[in-house]
Design an enzyme around this catalytic site. Structure first.
Site, PDB file in Angstrom:
ATOM      1  N   ASN A   1      -1.546  -2.136   9.248  1.00 31.02           N
ATOM      2  CA  ASN A   1      -2.579  -1.980  10.287  1.00 31.02           C
ATOM      3  C   ASN A   1      -3.801  -2.874  10.083  1.00 31.02           C
ATOM      4  OD1 ASN A   1      -3.301  -0.423   8.075  1.00 31.02           O
ATOM      5  ND2 ASN A   1      -4.184   1.231   9.287  1.00 31.02           N
TER       6      ASN A   1
ATOM      7  N   CYS B   1      -6.168   4.707   9.510  1.00 28.15           N
ATOM      8  CA  CYS B   1      -5.963   5.847   8.605  1.00 28.15           C
ATOM      9  C   CYS B   1      -7.035   6.918   8.733  1.00 28.15           C
ATOM     10  CB  CYS B   1      -5.910   5.337   7.172  1.00 28.15           C
ATOM     11  SG  CYS B   1      -7.345   4.349   6.717  1.00 28.15           S
TER      12      CYS B   1
ATOM     13  N   GLU C   1     -11.799   2.439  -2.725  1.00 30.39           N
ATOM     14  CA  GLU C   1     -11.935   1.014  -2.432  1.00 30.39           C
ATOM     15  C   GLU C   1     -13.313   0.812  -1.846  1.00 30.39           C
ATOM     16  OE1 GLU C   1      -8.289   0.058  -0.198  1.00 30.39           O
ATOM     17  OE2 GLU C   1      -7.542  -0.796  -2.061  1.00 30.39           O
TER      18      GLU C   1
ATOM     19  N   GLU D   1      -4.405   4.977  -1.353  1.00 30.12           N
ATOM     20  CA  GLU D   1      -5.144   5.075  -0.081  1.00 30.12           C
ATOM     21  C   GLU D   1      -4.130   5.477   0.969  1.00 30.12           C
ATOM     22  OE1 GLU D   1      -8.258   4.847   0.431  1.00 30.12           O
ATOM     23  OE2 GLU D   1      -9.109   3.696  -1.222  1.00 30.12           O
TER      24      GLU D   1
HETATM   25  N1  LIG Z   1      -6.263   5.265   3.261  1.00 25.13           N
HETATM   26  C1  LIG Z   1      -6.239   4.007   3.646  1.00 25.13           C
HETATM   27  O1  LIG Z   1      -7.093   3.193   3.289  1.00 25.13           O
HETATM   28  C2  LIG Z   1      -5.148   3.526   4.574  1.00 25.13           C
HETATM   29  C3  LIG Z   1      -5.304   2.300   5.206  1.00 25.13           C
HETATM   30  C4  LIG Z   1      -4.307   1.850   6.060  1.00 25.13           C
HETATM   31  C5  LIG Z   1      -3.175   2.628   6.295  1.00 25.13           C
HETATM   32  N2  LIG Z   1      -3.035   3.821   5.674  1.00 25.13           N
HETATM   33  C6  LIG Z   1      -1.851   4.654   5.927  1.00 25.13           C
HETATM   34  O2  LIG Z   1      -0.680   3.855   5.956  1.00 25.13           O
HETATM   35  C7  LIG Z   1       0.300   4.440   6.800  1.00 25.13           C
HETATM   36  C8  LIG Z   1       0.842   3.393   7.758  1.00 25.13           C
HETATM   37  O3  LIG Z   1       1.270   2.285   7.057  1.00 25.13           O
HETATM   38  P1  LIG Z   1       2.819   1.993   6.750  1.00 25.13           P
HETATM   39  O4  LIG Z   1       3.661   2.553   7.840  1.00 25.13           O
HETATM   40  O5  LIG Z   1       2.916   0.549   6.418  1.00 25.13           O
HETATM   41  O6  LIG Z   1       3.052   2.864   5.438  1.00 25.13           O
HETATM   42  P2  LIG Z   1       4.320   2.882   4.482  1.00 25.13           P
HETATM   43  O7  LIG Z   1       4.060   3.921   3.463  1.00 25.13           O
HETATM   44  O8  LIG Z   1       5.559   2.946   5.256  1.00 25.13           O
HETATM   45  O9  LIG Z   1       4.329   1.430   3.807  1.00 25.13           O
HETATM   46  C9  LIG Z   1       3.226   0.940   3.097  1.00 25.13           C
HETATM   47  C10 LIG Z   1       3.689  -0.139   2.152  1.00 25.13           C
HETATM   48  O10 LIG Z   1       4.535   0.425   1.164  1.00 25.13           O
HETATM   49  C11 LIG Z   1       5.718  -0.354   1.038  1.00 25.13           C
HETATM   50  N3  LIG Z   1       6.788   0.520   0.559  1.00 25.13           N
HETATM   51  C12 LIG Z   1       7.643   1.261   1.304  1.00 25.13           C
HETATM   52  N4  LIG Z   1       8.464   1.956   0.479  1.00 25.13           N
HETATM   53  C13 LIG Z   1       8.129   1.638  -0.793  1.00 25.13           C
HETATM   54  C14 LIG Z   1       8.607   2.033  -2.073  1.00 25.13           C
HETATM   55  N5  LIG Z   1       9.611   2.880  -2.221  1.00 25.13           N
HETATM   56  N6  LIG Z   1       8.009   1.509  -3.158  1.00 25.13           N
HETATM   57  C15 LIG Z   1       6.958   0.664  -3.041  1.00 25.13           C
HETATM   58  N7  LIG Z   1       6.470   0.240  -1.855  1.00 25.13           N
HETATM   59  C16 LIG Z   1       7.044   0.724  -0.747  1.00 25.13           C
HETATM   60  C17 LIG Z   1       5.912  -0.912   2.427  1.00 25.13           C
HETATM   61  O11 LIG Z   1       6.771  -2.023   2.419  1.00 25.13           O
HETATM   62  C18 LIG Z   1       4.485  -1.261   2.801  1.00 25.13           C
HETATM   63  O12 LIG Z   1       4.091  -2.483   2.236  1.00 25.13           O
HETATM   64  C19 LIG Z   1      -0.421   5.563   7.525  1.00 25.13           C
HETATM   65  O13 LIG Z   1      -0.084   6.791   6.926  1.00 25.13           O
HETATM   66  C20 LIG Z   1      -1.888   5.240   7.287  1.00 25.13           C
HETATM   67  O14 LIG Z   1      -2.738   6.347   7.381  1.00 25.13           O
HETATM   68  C21 LIG Z   1      -3.987   4.281   4.808  1.00 25.13           C
HETATM   69  O1  LIG Z   2      -6.532   2.327   8.126  1.00 26.42           O
HETATM   70  C1  LIG Z   2      -7.564   2.358   7.413  1.00 26.42           C
HETATM   71  C2  LIG Z   2      -8.544   1.309   7.508  1.00 26.42           C
HETATM   72  C3  LIG Z   2      -9.653   1.287   6.513  1.00 26.42           C
HETATM   73  C4  LIG Z   2     -10.955   1.385   6.789  1.00 26.42           C
HETATM   74  N1  LIG Z   2     -11.601   1.246   5.613  1.00 26.42           N
HETATM   75  C5  LIG Z   2     -10.723   1.118   4.670  1.00 26.42           C
HETATM   76  N2  LIG Z   2      -9.512   1.128   5.224  1.00 26.42           N
END
Ligand SMILES: NC(=O)c1ccc[n+]([C@@H]2O[C@H](COP(=O)([O-])OP(=O)(O)OC[C@H]3O[C@@H](n4cnc5c(N)ncnc54)[C@H](O)[C@@H]3O)[C@@H](O)[C@H]2O)c1
Ligand SMILES: O=CCc1c[nH]cn1
Length: 532
Positions: free
Chosen positions: A168, A299, A506, A265
């Protein structure tokens, strides 16, 4: 070659870009995949066209990248903080200079609007500037001991860190992880999401151009398997992960096997609480900012919008009016405010949440449908209309919501609240442009309901009562609480989760703690007093 993808950007428009350059980077250069057989197409979300191929790295490639990072770490960690800062500031300058081109590429790959992508790229160079500023301040303590002996502590890097990112905020996440890591003297191997692989390698080229040692910031492409290779590698000291809760748990488990440090995160289902004494227009604007940036794929979004019952009609009338007016379409047009979702499966998943919400009794007050823009080139894109889920008896049967408030909100027997806390759309992270609106009566009640979730990433409150604002902020079981605004995340502020939204932080000064470790050096000035 380094510049060719970016160089094609000024004239590029939606539906025209194809990327053929290798997307891996280690040893100071782009690296071609060893074998192409597992290539996966990466789609341009606005058109559904193939933008490039993502070829996952296997064990040998991951090892090569990590060895190259380790070699760079040996040099970089010996430099003074001020020397590292100088290189980082140059990287920030280059990003600033190329912000339009990078933003365009990000918008093409991710689908977010160019307006938002530009803001994201600005956050990215600011992140590098911010941590460059801290690099020269890293220091330990001097501690006097009895008899003239003394000790001092040194703040040292961890070694080779791994960053694993979500799709994202592709460029932002890569910089948010690499900037503090590099400031502390680490090297980092970064794996972007397989759905958004194209801008991390641009960052790698910029760091190289700025003068980091070859290998200091490496990019390996891949999905779960490549991520798992990174988490298991014995030379990796730390994994910083951004993604979903289920994957975060796996990353933690894998990293635990060799006792690697972990930052997680993860996702959220954050509450936004709007009291009747709020400044309503700001609260409505805040609710839109809390739900619809990057097509709702954020997120920390405040997707559970609790509105005090007395102002529900006015709130809904305004929020629905403004949601319906959001221009959805070509992400590269300056006037667009919502682009496509990241992928077809993600679009289907989000639309599925809307159908489920209807089955469970929620009323769709607007949106929630696939959207086909009039521009023919966008026909295959993953668009939907932004959606508000709410109470059934507002905004229906003609008449203004305000006029209906006496009937439907002030009389207990007639109030039918169709978004309920037990609905799937209210409990689960949807990760799309879907806002659920829920009524509440008292502060005590709404605090309990807001915290009744396993997530704890963010929260928000709108009120003019200053004491209430701070009382509510203190009660929120979440890593952030926004008062009278939402989704304000400048780089100076620590960001991270409570509960299952993760741990570690972060941004902000505190992140230095997560990319460094303390060594204590004890110095004897006299003779050894031995018991033996
Ligand atoms: N808290 C934050 O700062 C933050 C920021 C952005 C997104 N998010 C969260 O991310 C999610 C959406 O992103 P997504 O769909 O890419 O998430 P995801 O968990 O599907 O994938 C995230 C990353 O993990 C990798 N991955 C997948 N399986 C793995 C494994 N077994 N071992 C190691 N790496 C692996 C993926 O290739 C990708 O690079 C949402 O839940 C969102 O809330 C959190
Ligand atoms: O999806 C989350 C984006 C964010 C904002 N600040 C840090 N991560």
């Amino acid at each position: 070659m380094a510049q060719s993808t970016l160089d094609s950007m000024p004239g590029a428009s939606t539906g025209t870009v194809v990327i053929t350059e290798p997307l891996n980077f280690w040893g100071g250069k782009r690296v071609k995949p060893r074998e192409e057989k597992n290539a996966e197409p990466v789609f341009e979300p606005a058109t559904g066209r193939v933008l490039c191929q993502m070829v996952p790295c296997g064990a040998e490639e991951v090892d090569e990248a990590i060895q190259s990072a380790y070699a760079a770490y040996q040099k970089w960690s010996k430099m003074a903080g001020m020397e590292r800062a100088r290189v980082m500031l140059e990287a920030a300058r280059i990003i600033r200079e190329r912000r339009e081109k990078i933003a365009k590429l990000e918008a093409i790959n991710n689908g977010k609007t160019i307006t938002e992508a530009l803001v994201n790229i600005d956050i990215s160079w600011k992140s590098i500037e911010y941590y460059a500023g801290l690099a020269g301040t890293l220091a330990g303590q001097h501690i006097q001991l009895p008899g003239g002996a003394f000790a001092y502590s040194r703040r040292e890097p961890l070694g080779v860190c791994v960053g694993i990112g979500a799709w994202n905020f592709p460029f932002v996440i890569a910089t948010m992880k690499s900037a503090p890591a590099l400031a502390c003297g680490n090297a980092i191997v970064y794996k972007p999401s397989p759905m958004a692989p194209v801008t991390a390698v641009i960052l790698a080229e910029i760091y190289k151009e700025a003068g980091v040692p070859d290998g200091l910031f490496c990019v390996v492409q891949g999905g779960a398997e490549t991520g798992s290779l990174l988490c298991h590698h014995p030379k990796v000291a730390k994994v910083s992960f951004t993604g979903s809760v289920p994957t975060g748990k796996k990353v933690m488990e894998m990293s635990a096997k060799s006792v690697k440090q972990v930052t997680l995160e993860l996702g959220g289902k954050s509450p936004l609480i709007i009291f009747k004494d709020c400044e309503l227009e700001n609260a409505v604007k805040g609710a839109l900012m809390a739900n619809f940036l990057t097509q709702g794929q954020v997120c920390c979004n405040g997707t559970r919008v609790f509105v005090q019952r007395e102002i529900m009609p006015q709130f809904l009338e305004e929020v629905v009016k403004r949601t319906k007016a959001i221009p959805v379409g070509d992400p590269l047009l300056g006037s667009t405010r919502m682009g496509p979702l990241i992928s077809k499966p993600q679009l289907e998943k989000v639309l599925g949440f809307v159908s489920q919400a209807k089955k469970e009794g929620a009323r769709v007050l607007c949106g929630g449908d696939p959207f086909v823009p009039s521009d023919p080139k966008l026909k295959g894109g993953y668009f939907m209309s932004p959606c508000v889920l709410g109470t059934s008896n507002t905004l229906v049967n003609g008449g203004t919501a305000h006029a209906q408030s006496a009937l439907f909100f002030n009389t207990q027997s007639l109030s039918t609240d169709n978004c309920r806390d037990d609905m799937t759309c209210v409990k689960e992270e949807i990760f799309g442009p879907v806002m659920s609106v829920l009524p509440f009566d008292t502060e005590e009640e709404v605090i309990q309901r807001a915290n009744n979730t396993t997530f704890g990433l963010a929260s928000g409150v709108f009120t003019r009562d200053i004491s209430r604002a701070h009382r509510v902020a203190a009660s929120m079981e979440a890593g952030t609480c926004f008062i009278n605004n939402y989704n304000i995340n400048p780089i100076e502020l620590p960001f991270g989760g409570y509960k299952m939204s993760g741990f570690g932080r972060e941004n902000g000064q505190v992140t230095i703690e997560y990319y460094s470790q303390l060594k204590t050096v004890v110095v004897e000035m006299g003779d050894v007093e031995s018991l033996f």
